[in-house]
Design a protein around this motif. Sequence first.
Motif, PDB file in Angstrom:
ATOM      1  N   THR A  18       3.769  11.956 -31.745  1.00 55.58           N
ATOM      2  CA  THR A  18       3.243  10.867 -32.565  1.00 55.58           C
ATOM      3  C   THR A  18       3.362   9.507 -31.891  1.00 55.58           C
ATOM      4  OG1 THR A  18       5.329  10.562 -33.758  1.00 55.58           O
ATOM      5  CG2 THR A  18       3.727  12.112 -34.700  1.00 55.58           C
ATOM      6  N   ARG A  22      -2.578   9.587 -32.118  1.00 52.76           N
ATOM      7  CA  ARG A  22      -2.715   9.190 -33.519  1.00 52.76           C
ATOM      8  C   ARG A  22      -2.852  10.396 -34.437  1.00 52.76           C
ATOM      9  NH1 ARG A  22      -7.403   5.519 -34.296  1.00 52.76           N
ATOM     10  NH2 ARG A  22      -6.493   5.314 -36.348  1.00 52.76           N
ATOM     11  N   TRP A  45       4.706  19.507 -32.293  1.00 53.46           N
ATOM     12  CA  TRP A  45       4.266  18.707 -33.431  1.00 53.46           C
ATOM     13  C   TRP A  45       4.325  19.550 -34.707  1.00 53.46           C
ATOM     14  CZ3 TRP A  45      -0.205  14.835 -32.378  1.00 53.46           C
ATOM     15  CH2 TRP A  45      -0.248  13.860 -33.371  1.00 53.46           C
ATOM     16  N   ARG A  65       3.411  10.900 -41.282  1.00 54.39           N
ATOM     17  CA  ARG A  65       2.973  11.616 -40.084  1.00 54.39           C
ATOM     18  C   ARG A  65       1.921  12.629 -40.513  1.00 54.39           C
ATOM     19  NH1 ARG A  65       7.412  12.446 -35.666  1.00 54.39           N
ATOM     20  NH2 ARG A  65       8.529  10.520 -35.875  1.00 54.39           N
TER      21      ARG A  65
END
Length: 79
Positions: A18, A22, A45, A65
């Motif tokens: 992150t 984006r 992620w 997020r």
Amino acid sequence: MADRTGIPDVETLIKDPTQHFRAPMDVVREARLSQEDKRRILESWCRDAEQISEAENENMTGAPRPRLQEVKLALQELG
């Protein structure tokens, strides 16, 4: 540290995607990364998103997020 392509080394990207992307699909579209590197970044992620999802289920909140579904869709896009 950035390599000659101008992006940080893969291990840095894996530690916190992150900070450099984006959205998960930005990883998929990054032409300077190999398929294997993209997968490793997205899997990291995904683990982070799973932990955030779990924390949210326990009423803990943090910085916004991408949701787990976005990361899984990006992984699916890689094939």
